[in-house]
Design an enzyme around this catalytic site. Structure first.
Site, PDB file in Angstrom:
ATOM      1  N   TYR A   1      27.920  38.461   7.922  1.00 25.85           N
ATOM      2  CA  TYR A   1      29.059  38.862   7.080  1.00 25.85           C
ATOM      3  C   TYR A   1      30.033  39.747   7.869  1.00 25.85           C
ATOM      4  CZ  TYR A   1      31.519  40.020   2.746  1.00 25.85           C
ATOM      5  OH  TYR A   1      32.474  40.156   1.764  1.00 25.85           O
TER       6      TYR A   1
ATOM      7  N   TYR B   1      29.236  40.215  -5.597  1.00 28.48           N
ATOM      8  CA  TYR B   1      29.051  38.766  -5.647  1.00 28.48           C
ATOM      9  C   TYR B   1      28.055  38.482  -6.763  1.00 28.48           C
ATOM     10  CZ  TYR B   1      31.340  38.258  -1.106  1.00 28.48           C
ATOM     11  OH  TYR B   1      32.253  38.258  -0.078  1.00 28.48           O
TER      12      TYR B   1
ATOM     13  N   HIS C   1      34.336  49.152   4.193  1.00 26.07           N
ATOM     14  CA  HIS C   1      33.216  48.876   3.294  1.00 26.07           C
ATOM     15  C   HIS C   1      31.923  48.771   4.093  1.00 26.07           C
ATOM     16  CE1 HIS C   1      35.327  47.290  -0.571  1.00 26.07           C
ATOM     17  NE2 HIS C   1      35.776  48.458  -0.178  1.00 26.07           N
TER      18      HIS C   1
ATOM     19  N   PRO D   1      35.515  30.132   0.803  1.00 27.87           N
ATOM     20  CA  PRO D   1      35.783  31.568   1.005  1.00 27.87           C
ATOM     21  C   PRO D   1      34.610  32.493   0.714  1.00 27.87           C
ATOM     22  CG  PRO D   1      36.898  30.756  -0.967  1.00 27.87           C
ATOM     23  CD  PRO D   1      36.291  29.570  -0.312  1.00 27.87           C
TER      24      PRO D   1
ATOM     25  N   LYS E   1      35.280  34.185   5.773  1.00 27.26           N
ATOM     26  CA  LYS E   1      35.336  33.884   7.205  1.00 27.26           C
ATOM     27  C   LYS E   1      36.623  33.199   7.670  1.00 27.26           C
ATOM     28  CE  LYS E   1      31.650  35.647   8.706  1.00 27.26           C
ATOM     29  NZ  LYS E   1      32.175  36.914   8.229  1.00 27.26           N
TER      30      LYS E   1
HETATM   31  C1  LIG Z   1      44.148  29.656  -1.688  1.00 28.20           C
HETATM   32  C2  LIG Z   1      43.400  30.208  -0.490  1.00 28.20           C
HETATM   33  C3  LIG Z   1      42.581  31.334  -0.617  1.00 28.20           C
HETATM   34  C4  LIG Z   1      41.897  31.845   0.490  1.00 28.20           C
HETATM   35  N1  LIG Z   1      41.084  32.951   0.358  1.00 28.20           N
HETATM   36  C5  LIG Z   1      40.402  33.402   1.440  1.00 28.20           C
HETATM   37  C6  LIG Z   1      39.546  34.516   1.348  1.00 28.20           C
HETATM   38  O1  LIG Z   1      39.380  35.099   0.284  1.00 28.20           O
HETATM   39  N2  LIG Z   1      38.899  34.934   2.499  1.00 28.20           N
HETATM   40  C7  LIG Z   1      39.076  34.303   3.705  1.00 28.20           C
HETATM   41  O2  LIG Z   1      38.517  34.717   4.740  1.00 28.20           O
HETATM   42  N3  LIG Z   1      39.882  33.256   3.812  1.00 28.20           N
HETATM   43  C8  LIG Z   1      40.544  32.803   2.718  1.00 28.20           C
HETATM   44  N4  LIG Z   1      41.345  31.743   2.839  1.00 28.20           N
HETATM   45  C9  LIG Z   1      41.460  31.174   4.143  1.00 28.20           C
HETATM   46  C10 LIG Z   1      42.464  31.942   5.010  1.00 28.20           C
HETATM   47  O3  LIG Z   1      43.550  32.331   4.233  1.00 28.20           O
HETATM   48  C11 LIG Z   1      42.845  31.009   6.132  1.00 28.20           C
HETATM   49  O4  LIG Z   1      41.682  30.734   6.886  1.00 28.20           O
HETATM   50  C12 LIG Z   1      43.937  31.577   7.050  1.00 28.20           C
HETATM   51  O5  LIG Z   1      45.157  31.640   6.367  1.00 28.20           O
HETATM   52  C13 LIG Z   1      44.085  30.698   8.296  1.00 28.20           C
HETATM   53  O6  LIG Z   1      45.225  31.083   8.989  1.00 28.20           O
HETATM   54  P1  LIG Z   1      46.060  30.024   9.819  1.00 28.20           P
HETATM   55  O7  LIG Z   1      47.179  30.800  10.423  1.00 28.20           O
HETATM   56  O8  LIG Z   1      45.167  29.254  10.702  1.00 28.20           O
HETATM   57  O9  LIG Z   1      46.612  28.968   8.736  1.00 28.20           O
HETATM   58  P2  LIG Z   1      47.659  29.193   7.559  1.00 28.20           P
HETATM   59  O10 LIG Z   1      47.537  30.550   6.982  1.00 28.20           O
HETATM   60  O11 LIG Z   1      47.485  28.025   6.647  1.00 28.20           O
HETATM   61  O12 LIG Z   1      49.063  29.102   8.258  1.00 28.20           O
HETATM   62  C14 LIG Z   1      49.595  27.870   8.701  1.00 28.20           C
HETATM   63  C15 LIG Z   1      51.106  27.963   8.719  1.00 28.20           C
HETATM   64  O13 LIG Z   1      51.641  26.756   9.250  1.00 28.20           O
HETATM   65  C16 LIG Z   1      52.753  26.351   8.472  1.00 28.20           C
HETATM   66  N5  LIG Z   1      52.922  24.910   8.600  1.00 28.20           N
HETATM   67  C17 LIG Z   1      52.194  23.920   8.020  1.00 28.20           C
HETATM   68  N6  LIG Z   1      52.665  22.724   8.385  1.00 28.20           N
HETATM   69  C18 LIG Z   1      53.722  22.935   9.212  1.00 28.20           C
HETATM   70  C19 LIG Z   1      54.609  22.089   9.899  1.00 28.20           C
HETATM   71  N7  LIG Z   1      54.524  20.750   9.796  1.00 28.20           N
HETATM   72  N8  LIG Z   1      55.569  22.647  10.662  1.00 28.20           N
HETATM   73  C20 LIG Z   1      55.672  23.993  10.782  1.00 28.20           C
HETATM   74  N9  LIG Z   1      54.850  24.853  10.138  1.00 28.20           N
HETATM   75  C21 LIG Z   1      53.877  24.333   9.364  1.00 28.20           C
HETATM   76  C22 LIG Z   1      52.377  26.778   7.057  1.00 28.20           C
HETATM   77  O14 LIG Z   1      53.519  26.920   6.225  1.00 28.20           O
HETATM   78  C23 LIG Z   1      51.699  28.113   7.321  1.00 28.20           C
HETATM   79  O15 LIG Z   1      52.602  29.194   7.303  1.00 28.20           O
HETATM   80  C24 LIG Z   1      42.039  31.215   1.744  1.00 28.20           C
HETATM   81  C25 LIG Z   1      42.872  30.095   1.871  1.00 28.20           C
HETATM   82  C26 LIG Z   1      43.529  29.565   0.770  1.00 28.20           C
HETATM   83  C27 LIG Z   1      44.412  28.326   0.925  1.00 28.20           C
END
Ligand SMILES: Cc1cc2nc3c(=O)[nH]c(=O)nc-3n(C[C@H](O)[C@H](O)[C@H](O)COP(=O)(O)OP(=O)(O)OC[C@H]3O[C@@H](n4cnc5c(N)ncnc54)[C@H](O)[C@@H]3O)c2cc1C
Length: 389
Positions: free
Chosen positions: A384, A200, A72, A292, A296
């Protein structure tokens, strides 16, 4: 069991870090509380910075992304009944990539399996021990058996509600937080997007976003009250409300269909500092959350991974602690800029229930200035598409 790096969480940050370390010959074990299917069932981010793509390239898991993703060159901002294009390519010569977080996770899981990396799904009661001493340890329960992993370092990649940040003494962390007085009601639908790029929408009835995951799959969001319940939103009601926030031409192109996912996400800004305690490093959502609106969250998780990966490689290859000592400072410098951008996009485009007439006029002036100033548009575009690592 013994490994060099114990990684808590098999979300995008944990799996990406694990894959990059395996490529460097640094052993690691990933412990995930949920099943692999559950991790893949979570519908989240979809806009990927090119810096994140380069990291996925380095991890050797980007083949399908390059075949199936969409490039995009800009976004549109709808305001006052008109759509205004923000042309990233023309403004700053860069673009973003559309590819779902679920697909990235699937690719990382496949890459890890092919590389022979160990991932323990459904690891219960994960606990961190000795995190401020020289010999940290992680214990967990799997198949009813208590197990223990000795390691050099722990990477806390376990998201906002994970165990890693909770294990750091409260006195060692400073947390900054803003909770917004609204959420996003989102649906996913297997229908072509309403436009080639994201729209948006700033509207009196509230913010809306027409997004996508592919040419066949749309993702729509509506700003909603925090008290809203998904059960109260039939697909028909959702499309009706969305159409009321779009200009008539865009609304006429809206293809409604049965939603395959529907959820409400609250919006929050959060940062925990520092992102290191002893031999434990906080990565991604474990250390920070952004609303969101700026797309980011996932990209910040990837940049944290980049800094930690560099620090660990320097430690194991050159015996230098410089990269690890600098991890928190480097990561936070980028995190706060993304926090600022996500907050500013949220403030610019949403309706705040408590805002006064003055606040509304300032918001309107901000939007009018943005859409008529090349400098302001270039600044939006630069943030962005992602600031440099
Ligand atoms: C509903 C939602 C919508 C989103 N939409 C967007 C978007 O449109 N654009 C965007 O940029 N970002 C979005 N985000 C944010 C983005 O998805 C996150 O920033 C991203 O997933 C971060 O990745 P991570 O691996 O750090 O954490 P996570 O994806 O949260 O992964 C953490 C992992 O750790 C595991 N875990 C948790 N506790 C424990 C434990 N005690 N023991 C073992 N494992 C554990 C969890 O099950 C999970 O699999 C959204 C987030 C949510 C919740």
């Amino acid at each position: 069991m013994r490994t060099q790096v114990a990684i808590i969480g098999a979300g995008p940050s944990g799996l990406l870090l694990g894959q990059l370390l395996l490529k460097e010959g640094i052993s690691n074990v990933v412990l995930e509380r949920q099943s692999g299917e559950h991790v893949l069932s979570r519908i989240r981010a979809g806009i990927i910075e090119t810096g994140t793509v380069e990291l996925l390239d380095a991890a050797g898991v980007s083949g399908r992304l390059h075949r199936e993703s969409l490039i995009h060159d800009g976004i549109e901002i709808a305001f006052g009944g008109t759509r205004h294009r923000v042309n990233f390519r023309e403004l700053i010569g860069r673009a973003v990539v559309v590819y779902g977080q679920t697909e990235i996770t699937r690719d990382l899981m496949a890459g890890r399996e092919a590389a022979g990396g160990t991932t323990v799904y459904q690891a219960q009661d994960v606990r961190l021990h000795g995190i401020d001493g020289p010999h940290p340890r992680v214990t967990y329960r799997s198949d009813g058996i208590e197990r223990s992993i000795e390691c050099d370092f722990i990477a806390g990649c376990d998201g906002f509600r994970g165990v890693s940040r909770a294990c750091v003494p409260q006195s060692a962390l400073t947390c900054y937080e803003r909770i917004y007085p609204f959420g996003w009601l989102g649906i996913m639908v297997d229908k072509p997007p309403v436009s080639d790029e994201l729209i948006y929408v700033s509207h009196e009835r509230g913010f809306a976003l027409c997004s996508m995951r592919s040419r066949e799959r749309s993702r729509f969001y509506l700003q909603c009250n925090l008290e809203e319940r998904v059960e109260n939103w039939s697909d028909e009601r959702f499309y009706e409300e969305l159409a009321s926030r779009l200009d008539p031409d865009t609304a006429a192109h809206l293809q409604s269909g049965h939603s395959i996912e529907k959820s409400i996400a609250p919006l929050r800004s959060f940062v925990a500092e520092p992102m290191r305690y002893g031999r434990t490093f906080l990565v991604g959502d474990a250390a920070h959350i952004v609303p969101p609106t700026g797309a980011k969250g996932l990209n910040l998780a990837a940049s944290d991974v980049y800094y930690l990966w560099q620090g660990l490689v320097t430690h194991y290859r050159q015996g230098s602690e410089n990269g690890l000592e600098d991890y928190s400072r480097r990561a936070l410098a980028r995190v706060w800029k993304a926090e600022r951008f996500s907050w500013s996009m949220t403030s610019l485009l949403h309706r705040f229930p408590e805002s006064s007439g003055f606040d509304r006029r300032i918001q309107q002036a901000d939007l009018e200035y943005l859409l008529t100033s090349r400098a302001a548009l270039a600044s939006l575009a630069e943030n962005y598409v992602g600031l440099p690592l």
